[in-house]
Enzyme design. Sequence first.
Site, PDB file in Angstrom:
ATOM      1  N   ASP A  30     -11.598   8.832  -8.118  1.00  0.00           N
ATOM      2  CA  ASP A  30     -11.075   7.639  -8.793  1.00  0.00           C
ATOM      3  C   ASP A  30     -11.425   7.801 -10.270  1.00  0.00           C
ATOM      4  O   ASP A  30     -12.535   7.519 -10.695  1.00  0.00           O
ATOM      5  CB  ASP A  30     -11.727   6.374  -8.224  1.00  0.00           C
ATOM      6  CG  ASP A  30     -10.991   5.116  -8.668  1.00  0.00           C
ATOM      7  OD1 ASP A  30     -11.352   4.008  -8.200  1.00  0.00           O
ATOM      8  OD2 ASP A  30     -10.048   5.240  -9.484  1.00  0.00           O
TER       9      ASP A  30
ATOM     10  N   HIS B  89       1.435   2.271 -10.465  1.00  0.00           N
ATOM     11  CA  HIS B  89       0.454   2.776  -9.491  1.00  0.00           C
ATOM     12  C   HIS B  89       1.137   3.688  -8.444  1.00  0.00           C
ATOM     13  O   HIS B  89       1.192   3.360  -7.262  1.00  0.00           O
ATOM     14  CB  HIS B  89      -0.202   1.566  -8.805  1.00  0.00           C
ATOM     15  CG  HIS B  89      -1.530   1.858  -8.179  1.00  0.00           C
ATOM     16  ND1 HIS B  89      -1.687   2.701  -7.106  1.00  0.00           N
ATOM     17  CD2 HIS B  89      -2.780   1.411  -8.470  1.00  0.00           C
ATOM     18  CE1 HIS B  89      -2.961   2.750  -6.770  1.00  0.00           C
ATOM     19  NE2 HIS B  89      -3.639   1.989  -7.574  1.00  0.00           N
TER      20      HIS B  89
ATOM     21  N   ARG C 181       2.456  -7.160  -9.106  1.00  0.00           N
ATOM     22  CA  ARG C 181       2.746  -6.431  -7.858  1.00  0.00           C
ATOM     23  C   ARG C 181       2.781  -7.340  -6.633  1.00  0.00           C
ATOM     24  O   ARG C 181       3.163  -6.903  -5.552  1.00  0.00           O
ATOM     25  CB  ARG C 181       1.727  -5.314  -7.657  1.00  0.00           C
ATOM     26  CG  ARG C 181       0.308  -5.820  -7.446  1.00  0.00           C
ATOM     27  CD  ARG C 181      -0.653  -4.682  -7.106  1.00  0.00           C
ATOM     28  NE  ARG C 181      -1.998  -5.197  -6.830  1.00  0.00           N
ATOM     29  CZ  ARG C 181      -2.935  -4.482  -6.211  1.00  0.00           C
ATOM     30  NH1 ARG C 181      -2.687  -3.227  -5.825  1.00  0.00           N
ATOM     31  NH2 ARG C 181      -4.126  -5.007  -5.987  1.00  0.00           N
TER      32      ARG C 181
ATOM     33  N   GLN D 102      -7.414  -8.295  -8.738  1.00  0.00           N
ATOM     34  CA  GLN D 102      -7.378  -6.896  -9.200  1.00  0.00           C
ATOM     35  C   GLN D 102      -5.936  -6.462  -9.399  1.00  0.00           C
ATOM     36  O   GLN D 102      -5.065  -6.748  -8.565  1.00  0.00           O
ATOM     37  CB  GLN D 102      -8.048  -5.991  -8.160  1.00  0.00           C
ATOM     38  CG  GLN D 102      -7.816  -4.501  -8.411  1.00  0.00           C
ATOM     39  CD  GLN D 102      -8.869  -3.618  -7.803  1.00  0.00           C
ATOM     40  OE1 GLN D 102     -10.011  -3.597  -8.283  1.00  0.00           O
ATOM     41  NE2 GLN D 102      -8.491  -2.920  -6.753  1.00  0.00           N
TER      42      GLN D 102
ATOM     43  N   ARG E 289       0.879  -1.200   0.000  1.00  0.00           N
ATOM     44  CA  ARG E 289       0.000   0.000   0.000  1.00  0.00           C
ATOM     45  C   ARG E 289       0.910   1.242   0.000  1.00  0.00           C
ATOM     46  O   ARG E 289       1.262   1.806   1.040  1.00  0.00           O
ATOM     47  CB  ARG E 289      -0.901  -0.010   1.234  1.00  0.00           C
ATOM     48  CG  ARG E 289      -1.836   1.211   1.311  1.00  0.00           C
ATOM     49  CD  ARG E 289      -2.867   1.211   0.242  1.00  0.00           C
ATOM     50  NE  ARG E 289      -3.750   0.042   0.334  1.00  0.00           N
ATOM     51  CZ  ARG E 289      -4.440  -0.427  -0.703  1.00  0.00           C
ATOM     52  NH1 ARG E 289      -4.322   0.155  -1.878  1.00  0.00           N
ATOM     53  NH2 ARG E 289      -5.206  -1.489  -0.574  1.00  0.00           N
TER      54      ARG E 289
ATOM     55  N   GLU F 132      -1.236   8.015 -11.798  1.00  0.00           N
ATOM     56  CA  GLU F 132      -0.711   6.734 -12.275  1.00  0.00           C
ATOM     57  C   GLU F 132      -0.658   6.696 -13.806  1.00  0.00           C
ATOM     58  O   GLU F 132      -1.692   6.803 -14.465  1.00  0.00           O
ATOM     59  CB  GLU F 132      -1.608   5.619 -11.750  1.00  0.00           C
ATOM     60  CG  GLU F 132      -1.877   5.689 -10.239  1.00  0.00           C
ATOM     61  CD  GLU F 132      -3.119   4.918  -9.828  1.00  0.00           C
ATOM     62  OE1 GLU F 132      -3.504   3.983 -10.551  1.00  0.00           O
ATOM     63  OE2 GLU F 132      -3.709   5.249  -8.787  1.00  0.00           O
TER      64      GLU F 132
HETATM   65  O1  TA6 Z   1      -5.704   3.111  -9.222  1.00  0.00           O
HETATM   66  C1  TA6 Z   1      -6.930   3.345  -8.634  1.00  0.00           C
HETATM   67  C2  TA6 Z   1      -7.547   2.021  -8.217  1.00  0.00           C
HETATM   68  O2  TA6 Z   1      -7.869   1.247  -9.323  1.00  0.00           O
HETATM   69  C3  TA6 Z   1      -8.746   2.313  -7.338  1.00  0.00           C
HETATM   70  O3  TA6 Z   1      -9.944   1.911  -7.970  1.00  0.00           O
HETATM   71  C4  TA6 Z   1      -8.456   1.532  -6.061  1.00  0.00           C
HETATM   72  O4  TA6 Z   1      -9.000   0.236  -6.163  1.00  0.00           O
HETATM   73  C5  TA6 Z   1      -6.930   1.534  -6.069  1.00  0.00           C
HETATM   74  O5  TA6 Z   1      -6.599   1.278  -7.419  1.00  0.00           O
HETATM   75  C6  TA6 Z   1      -6.272   0.596  -5.087  1.00  0.00           C
HETATM   76  O6  TA6 Z   1      -6.481  -0.722  -5.473  1.00  0.00           O
HETATM   77  P1  TA6 Z   1      -5.869  -1.896  -4.499  1.00  0.00           P
HETATM   78  O7  TA6 Z   1      -6.170  -3.171  -5.210  1.00  0.00           O
HETATM   79  O8  TA6 Z   1      -4.404  -1.623  -4.366  1.00  0.00           O
HETATM   80  O9  TA6 Z   1      -6.569  -1.707  -3.166  1.00  0.00           O
END
Ligand code: TA6
Length: 330
Positions: free
Chosen positions: A230, A186, A104, A99, A75, A304
């Site tokens: 976002d 990111h 990563r 996601q 994070r 990003e």
């Molecule tokens: O980059 C923005 C995003 O896609 C947001 O929608 C939020 O989900 C963020 O990434 C963080 O995602 P994560 O999977 O690291 O909690």
Amino acid sequence: MVDRPHKPSAISPSSHAPQPTVDIVDNGRVRATLPSGESIEILLHGATVISWKSNGVENLWLSEKAILDGSKPVRGGIPVVFPVFGPPPANHATSALPQHGFARSSRWEFLGSSKSESDTPKSAGDDTVKLDFGLYSNGLDEKSKSAWPYEFGLVYSVTLSKDSLRTMITIQNTGDKAFEFTTLLHSYFKIKDVHTARIAGLSASPYVDKVLKTDATQSEPFVSIPGTTDRVYYPPGGASTILAICDASGASSNPAGTPRFEISRDNMPDVVVWNPWKEGAEAMGDFAPKGDDPKGYRGMLCVEAGSVKEWVKLEGGESWEGGQVVKSLL
Ligand code: TA6
């Protein structure tokens, strides 16, 4: 001309000038420092840059509860997103991935470093150090491999210079089966206050607002962050548009405020802007500090660089490269 067999050879200044240093620490992270004091620290977990210091100041935001043991994505810092940005779509080759994909949260290899030293101590500011990291399909964990059964090689290069950090990713299809991907850096930037932050370079850019769930166009000349934000911007100038993260508090001859970071992009035409705000930060166990602490959501802003709007397709043997150069203007 008198021959002087014992004439001392010219001492190359660089042989005595302080050199950039590279250290591998507790088998899990790589640190590099320039003679002028700038430094970076990268975890082999995700090849995540977790620190970039210049002028004695940390430029990246890292949650005080970031998990750095490899058990989950970091994070903060600069997580590498591949082969899919965001929640993977249904009925797609990436559908079974988490996601933001597996890059990563995978263990990368440190491939080595290369240094360019200034040839005279007075131009020590020319020193740079480049660290290379690799992630390959045959080194991937079984779960990711079965979820996304393609042969690939990633090389991620992180180059530290006196006032900038360059992060470039090269993606190669090493198999004979075509695949498609989206990718993004990111980046979590450490800022003075999200309430006075402004982003220049996105005016008139169409964007998807993932909070309001609408498509929109950036009407104000600068992006401000009034609350949970976002957005995925698709600037008409693509990757050629230079972005600036500014601070509008205090006097500045710049209409957006005092520029803090400048972001140049290469082959990454899209820009994501994210701040979870207080409520979003509250909901993330690895996000700290919480509440209105200036080191919490108020002190961070994700801008990003990525190639996320369209899938990039690589046939067997083809490669793709993209990345960013961030300048700290402190
Ligand atoms: O980059 C923005 C995003 O896609 C947001 O929608 C939020 O989900 C963020 O990434 C963080 O995602 P994560 O999977 O690291 O909690």
